[in-house]
Motif scaffolding. Structure first.
Motif, mmCIF file in Angstrom:
data_model
loop_
_atom_site.group_PDB
_atom_site.id
_atom_site.type_symbol
_atom_site.label_atom_id
_atom_site.label_comp_id
_atom_site.label_asym_id
_atom_site.label_seq_id
_atom_site.Cartn_x
_atom_site.Cartn_y
_atom_site.Cartn_z
ATOM 1 N N ASP A 127 0.866 -1.168 0.000
ATOM 2 C CA ASP A 127 0.000 0.000 0.000
ATOM 3 C C ASP A 127 0.907 1.224 0.000
ATOM 4 O OD1 ASP A 127 -2.741 1.109 2.192
ATOM 5 O OD2 ASP A 127 -1.751 2.052 0.486
ATOM 6 N N ALA A 166 0.393 4.283 -0.170
ATOM 7 C CA ALA A 166 -0.088 5.458 0.560
ATOM 8 C C ALA A 166 0.245 5.372 2.041
ATOM 9 C CB ALA A 166 -1.587 5.634 0.371
ATOM 10 N N THR A 167 0.428 4.156 2.555
ATOM 11 C CA THR A 167 0.824 4.018 3.959
ATOM 12 C C THR A 167 2.192 3.364 4.079
ATOM 13 O OG1 THR A 167 -0.209 1.848 4.153
ATOM 14 C CG2 THR A 167 -1.565 3.768 4.749
ATOM 15 N N GLY A 168 2.656 2.713 3.024
ATOM 16 C CA GLY A 168 3.930 2.013 3.087
ATOM 17 C C GLY A 168 3.831 0.612 3.653
ATOM 18 N N GLN A 169 2.622 0.176 3.962
ATOM 19 C CA GLN A 169 2.498 -1.150 4.574
ATOM 20 C C GLN A 169 2.695 -2.254 3.538
ATOM 21 O OE1 GLN A 169 -1.357 -0.015 6.282
ATOM 22 N NE2 GLN A 169 -0.672 -0.989 8.163
ATOM 23 N N PRO A 207 7.286 0.588 6.938
ATOM 24 C CA PRO A 207 6.313 1.435 6.243
ATOM 25 C C PRO A 207 6.876 2.817 5.892
ATOM 26 C CG PRO A 207 5.215 0.240 7.999
ATOM 27 C CD PRO A 207 6.669 -0.087 8.110
ATOM 28 N N TRP A 265 7.220 4.141 2.016
ATOM 29 C CA TRP A 265 6.536 5.372 1.583
ATOM 30 C C TRP A 265 7.545 6.344 1.014
ATOM 31 C CZ3 TRP A 265 6.558 10.569 3.272
ATOM 32 C CH2 TRP A 265 5.515 11.362 2.751
#
Lengths: 159, 291, 791
Positions: free
Chosen positions: C646, C648-651, C772, C776
């Motif tokens: 993801d 947008a969150t770095g997860q 994360p 990002w």
């Protein structure tokens, strides 16, 4: 101060300092070295025992808090009929390597199966998510608990 | 393993007894419930109370019930019980969302709601979750009890308005029908403190947001609350554009600190991103859609 | 209720472990479980500073605390000539600081008290006056002009340089680079991490004044080597030293060296006349015992524009901490790093490694690195993906194009390794089939259209394990050959004594299986003895995946020696010539007359009886051997990791992990799979969360398990394993060893997967761990430098 703790069904009365941690009480006062310790910050979970039936990290409980209460450790898993299905599962499915996290894992597994006899793989992983293992990569621990879940039912059915 | 320095100890079985012991032992005595914040600090000798009052057996403080138009949670409620409570889930799904990502199942078996709020860690998820739903807390002392809004409860990092000799006994959450709530957290690993987290509670009037509460953890939001973003949302249409703007305002009003969890720009970005996602999820739930 | 689901195989095969019986009952015997009469407890006072002069130490208040039996400082040790000890790299390490402290948490004083709690209380009563000094916390600054000199204890030392080491053909490599169509350069960091087994390090030392015998129970992977070093360093006669390694709660290479705590436990016992236990806490373990990796690598890869790789060149800055304590064979200060050409067919390669001191703990070779092969594999597998990025080629296709072919074996690499056997394309193809590679690439393309990002990462590794041939490999002058002793009792039960030491790998089962395979005695009837230097033959211990390649070979050979003697005894029993006998597992019988035979049990009894044996043949049924491996063995594997990111969150979520391993013949597939599972979890940990960073004052930022993050069951997927079997041609049972393979191969697969997901953002490289925030920032084009404090 004097405390009386029931451990694996047996009462023990000892004089302890309030600061004595429950894990040290079990290991050093009672000689039950099956419960281990592994960190300083309540992260690793190798110290897991049950306190009044609920699994907890015994490094973060004072022995005096267990006064009048009952504690379950790995030494109490085996019954007169033999190994608990959880213990058998760990042997069958190679759920342990160095054995250091194993007592805690089995305690949590036993408590999980008592409240949720047929847990999914995800539920098992969540239940043990507060406990670290460095050897197994968790796969066989999960399989061991599934084995215990399946063989508990079989045994109950056969009984 | 590291071990605490010596201290005196007594087990209390009632609130009254607890207050007596606090008065007797003075400022350097601490109340201990789950102990999963205090005992680790004592082992590292960062906290050195001279006496501990164990309130784990003060049964009168362990409950979850509805009284009038309030959800009332006893301070001794364990995290695990808040997570599993059907009553709580019925009114505010934000708490199950938050509890699911607080610490781990074993810690949740011991840690308490009251203990976590009093520990007042700037990354405390429950602080943000309770802030989003306009909670207040009941504090008892020798001179009687007082109720404090959560927006005034935290004074600073690890500091609350609970005075020596006082005890947090209850958390109250107003129940307002027709709302939806949700909580989202980004962490480096399961069980870690949040890099950033956001909780939102939304009440709709058709397609407009009647009111919203937004709680933020770990990003230095004042009183864990995105008050400016909340003010913006009132009366606005519940759309993606609105959420995006609310996220932007929320992020602007944070004060994150760089640490090993992340640099400032990232945390600020997350505050905004998670606010948007929390609003989106809360709104969907308010609309009766699964989120 | 007995456990009956797994019948015990007569030799190789899946078999549940014999050692489990005690572990599942909580009856393991770890060092901290040991209680001796009158035992005292020791604890260290450690330095809060990374670099500081010690002006004074006042222990008087600590000594006065009731229950304190002794307080030892560096000054006291100096009088015993024990303030410094040799390291495994021919450097010296402070046992207790004397002049100054050189890393945060370095040992400064040792308290011995009646119990652990009092020892901890006493630490707070010791007053130390420090004068802080400028710190070298960044390896890249260690050789800068004017950098503070850390090892001013060494005569004439004016900088922080330790060694320079090179391998390969520099000139030839340069020529190939000059001639190549495509050259890509990338800086690749393998950050400092730590094995962090769940059991910390510790020892119980018991010096008996009357007999002069020292018994030390400790968490050691190499008990015999420790015994010899104690003899050399402490001047105690070696036959009066007994080192016992009881059950160990994980080692992973972190329990190879001798730590100050072991030495102080011994000194404490000698001084007090009582047994002394030292068990470190987790903070001490993470900050003061052997770290791993910390290699700053610049990789350069030269290729044709069609993706034929021609050469590889690497420059490494190796951060060794304040004392050079790396544990690797003497001739190899950078371990086996020069295996970095990996699994590929190259024209040329060269590397230069520079080792430096910094104000950090000593270590470097630990955590299943196979002597720096983790670093080498990570480097080459990252460079392959970096090249694929530049050439816009599929990373699987690029690998397939360059992997060594089966007909090229045995293959000598440009840096001098002789790989024994392997079919690499087959393993990669199997992994790709298992994961459904082509379908995943399709799914990835579709997802990208929708703004969803998944990644597929590959890693193909070749390991060199089982150190090693005596003429090339020694540690501190001790050759890396290992012994085995086998005795068959009159009633046909056997005892095998080994020099290696298990920390969870299942030796009590697998080595019994090797004997069973050779002799036809059930593994249940074979006792494996290990870990006690009084009871076992000499050897260099367990690390570098050497147990199966070296001791496994020794075991097979010693069992064959027993079988050879058994043949002679059987021939005497049956009154035929030994050549007239055939063997089937467990039994010799007369050729052409199978009913005429003797079981190994009958032979064992006869060997101990009055039966007359031929001239020159000794009775009983036992043998010893010392195995000097002719070469390393070369396990290999193909790993594929699938992640969802993801941005947008770095997860990052690890969706799947496929691991195809080839470790030659598998003694117990159940145990092999367990070893692989464990190492794969390491890959996730290192790729995504494990890190020991330092701030500019040398403060350790990963000093507890709250900050040094280890993967849980929720970060790990359900591992999918496959296998190919290419026996090692020189190993007696064709086995290669597998203990470290997955730790070696997996980090690159995870990192490559995450970066593959971020390809649309133009990300070619970002360093581990891909937390994360780092993911990002990488997607923003500003990856974070991970080895220093985030600001």
């Amino acid at each position: 101060m004097q405390i009386t703790v029931t451990v694996n069904g047996e009462q023990h009365t000892r004089d302890v300092e309030p600061r004595l941690l429950l894990v040290h009480f079990l290991r050093n006062e009672l000689g039950l070295t099956g419960t281990h310790w592994g960190c300083d910050t309540s992260n690793c979970g190798v110290c897991t025992v049950t306190l009044d039936g609920v699994p907890v990290k015994s490094c973060t409980v004072l022995a005096v808090m267990a006064d009048g209460k009952s504690v379950g450790t790995v030494e109490g898993l085996e019954g007169p009929a033999g190994l608990d299905p959880v213990q058998q599962g760990f042997v069958q499915c190679h759920g342990l390597q160095c054995g250091f996290c194993t007592p805690g894992m089995m305690i949590t597994a036993r408590a999980l199966l008592d409240s949720n006899p047929n847990p999914s793989e995800q539920e098992i992983r969540e239940a043990i998510s507060g406990q670290l293992c460095r050897c197994t990569g968790y796969e066989n621990i999960v399989r061991s608990v599934r084995w215990a879940a399946e063989h508990q039912t079989k045994e109950a059915a056969e009984a | 393993m590291q071990v605490p320095a010596a201290f005196e100890y007594a087990k209390a079985t009632s609130v009254g007894q607890t207050l007596e012991l606090l008065a007797k032992w003075g400022e350097d005595a601490r109340v201990i419930a789950g102990g999963h914040s205090l005992i680790p600090m004592m082992k590292l000798r960062l906290a050195r109370p001279t006496a501990l009052i164990d309130i784990n057996d003060v049964a009168e403080l362990a409950y979850i019930r509805v009284e009038g138009a309030e959800l009332r949670i006893g301070a001794l409620t364990r995290h695990a019980d808040l997570l599993d409570s059907p009553l709580v889930e019925e009114h505010y799904r934000i708490f199950a969302d938050a509890e699911r990502v607080i610490a781990d199942p074993l810690v949740r078996n011991r840690g308490t709601v009251g203990g976590s709020l009093c520990q007042a860690d700037p990354a405390e998820d429950l602080s943000a979750a309770f802030a989003a739903v306009d909670a207040s807390v009941v504090i008892q002392g020798a001179r009687g009890s007082r109720t404090v809004s959560l927006s005034e409860f935290h004074v600073g990092p690890y500091e609350t308005v609970v005075e020596p000799g006082e005890l947090l006994t209850e958390i109250r959450v107003p129940i307002r029908p027709g709302g939806g709530s949700a909580y989202l957290k980004v962490e480096r690993r399961v069980g870690d403190w949040a890099v950033a987290a956001a909780g939102a509670a939304v009440w709709l009037d058709q397609d407009l947001i009647r009111s919203a509460g937004i709680g933020l953890a770990a990003v230095g939001a004042e009183h864990f609350r995105a008050a400016e973003a909340e003010a913006f949302l009132a009366g606005k249409p519940a759309t993606e554009e609105t959420f995006a703007e609310a996220g932007r305002i929320a992020a602007e009003n944070t004060n994150p600190v760089a640490d090993q969890r992340g640099p400032v720009d990232y945390k600020r970005h997350l505050a905004g991103e998670l606010t948007v996602r929390a609003l989106r999820a809360a709104t969907a739930r308010a609309r009766g859609q699964e989120a | 209720m007995t456990v009956t689901e797994n019948p015990t195989p007569m030799g190789f095969g899946r078999m549940h472990r014999k050692e489990d019986a005690r572990f599942v009952r909580g009856k393991g015997n770890y060092v901290d479980d040991i209680q001796l009469p009158g035992m005292l407890h020791g604890s260290f006072l450690r330095s809060p500073y990374a670099h500081a002069k010690i002006l004074s130490i006042d222990t008087s208040a600590a000594e006065a605390l009731p229950g304190v039996r002794a307080v030892i400082t560096g000054a006291v040790l100096e009088t015993l000539k024990l303030a410094w000890m040799p390291t495994l790299s021919y450097d010296t390490q402070a046992v207790l600081a004397t002049d100054k402290v050189r890393f945060q948490n370095q040992e400064v004083a040792f308290v011995v008290a009646d119990n652990h709690y009092i020892a901890r209380d006493a630490l707070e009563l010791i007053e130390v006056e420090y004068e802080p000094l400028p710190v070298v916390a960044d390896a890249k600054q260690a050789l800068a002009p004017g950098a503070p000199v850390i090892r001013d204890d060494k005569e004439g030392k004016t900088d922080n340089h330790i060694f320079d080491w090179s391998a390969g053909d520099k000139e030839k490599t340069e020529a190939v680079f000059a001639d190549s169509e495509v050259v890509v350069v990338e800086d690749v960091l393998y950050p400092r991490v730590h094995p962090s087994p769940l059991e910390t390090c510790g020892a119980v030392a018991d010096f008996d004044k009357v007999s002069g015998k020292l018994t030390i129970y400790s968490t050691t992977q190499a008990p015999h080597a420790h015994r010899t070093v104690y003899a050399l360093v402490a001047g105690l006669p070696e036959h009066k030293i007994r080192v016992v390694s009881p059950d160990i709660g994980g080692g992973f290479g972190g329990k190879v060296g001798i730590y100050p705590g072991y030495v102080l436990a011994i000194v404490g016992s000698i001084v007090t006349g009582k047994p002394v236990k030292w068990m470190e806490d987790r903070n001490e373990h993470l900050t003061a015992t052997a770290f791993a990796r910390d290699y700053h690598m610049r990789g350069e890869i030269a290729a044709t524009k069609d993706g034929k790789i021609r050469a590889l060149r690497v420059n490494v800055l190796a951060d060794h901490g304040a004392f050079n304590g790396t544990a690797q064979p003497t001739k190899f200060p950078a371990g086996f790093f020069h295996i970095f050409t990996g699994s590929y067919d190259l024209e040329a390669a060269s590397c230069d490694v520079t080792g430096v001191y910094t104000n950090k703990a000593p270590g470097g070779v630990a955590y299943a690195c196979s002597f720096r092969i983790t670093e080498a594999v990570y480097l080459v597998e990252r460079m392959i993906d970096v090249l694929a990025f530049e050439l816009k080629m599929d990373p699987a296709e690029l690998r397939m194009k360059n992997l060594l072919k089966p007909e090229q074996f045995p293959y000598t690499t440009p840096t001098g390794w002789e790989y024994d056997s392997g079919d690499y394309p087959k393993a990669l193809r199997l992994a790709m089939d298992m994961v459904g590679y082509e379908k995943l690439r399709q799914e990835q393309a579709e997802k990208r259209e929708r703004g969803e990002y998944m990644g597929i990462g590959l890693s193909f590794f070749t390991e060199g394990v089982g150190a090693g041939p005596r003429k090339h490999m020694d540690i501190l002058g001790l050759g890396m050959a290992d012994g085995a002793e086998l005795r068959v009792h009159p009633t046909g039960k056997a005892v095998l004594r080994l020099s290696v030491q298990t920390q969870g790998q299942g030796h009590e089962t697998t080595f019994a299986q090797i004997v069973a395979e050779e002799l036809g005695i059930s593994p249940d009837d074979i006792e494996v003895v290990h870990g006690d230097t009084d009871q076992t033959p000499f050897g260099l211990g367990t690390y570098g995946s050497r147990s199966t390649p070296v001791s496994g070979a020794a075991t097979a050979i010693v069992a064959r020696k027993v079988r050879d003697r058994a043949r002679i005894v059987a021939s005497a029993m049956l009154e035929v010539s030994p050549d007239d006998l055939d063997w089937e597992k467990g039994r010799f019988f007369v050729k052409g007359d199978p009913d005429q035979g003797k079981t190994i049990q009958e032979i064992a009894m006869a060997a101990h009886s009055s039966l007359e044996l031929p001239e020159g043949v000794e009775g009983h049924l036992d043998a010893t051997t010392v195995y000097n491996p002719p070469n390393l063995t070369y396990p290999f594997g193909a790993y594929i990791c699938v992640v969802d990111v993801d941005p947008a969150t770095g997860q990052v979520k690890v969706r799947r992990f496929i691991a195809v391993d080839d470790c030659g013949v598998r003694i117990n597939p159940m145990i092999v799979e367990g070893q692989v599972h464990g190492g794969l979890a390491d890959g996730i940990g290192m790729a995504l969360m494990q890190l020991m960073a330092f701030d500019e004052d040398g403060n350790h930022l990963g000093a507890s398990l709250m900050d040094y993050l280890l993967p849980t069951a929720l970060e790990c997927p359900s591992w999918e394993l496959g296998e190919t079997v290419t026996p090692s041609p020189h190993h007696p049972i064709g086995a290669k060893g597998v203990g470290e393979s997955a730790t070696v191969g997996s980090p690159a697969a995870v990192v490559n997967a995450v970066l593959d997901a971020l390809k649309p953002f133009g990300v070619r490289h970002a360093d581990m761990p891909l937390t994360p925030s780092n993911v990002w920032r990488a997607a923003q084009g500003r990856p974070i430098r991970t080895d220093i404090a985030i600001s």
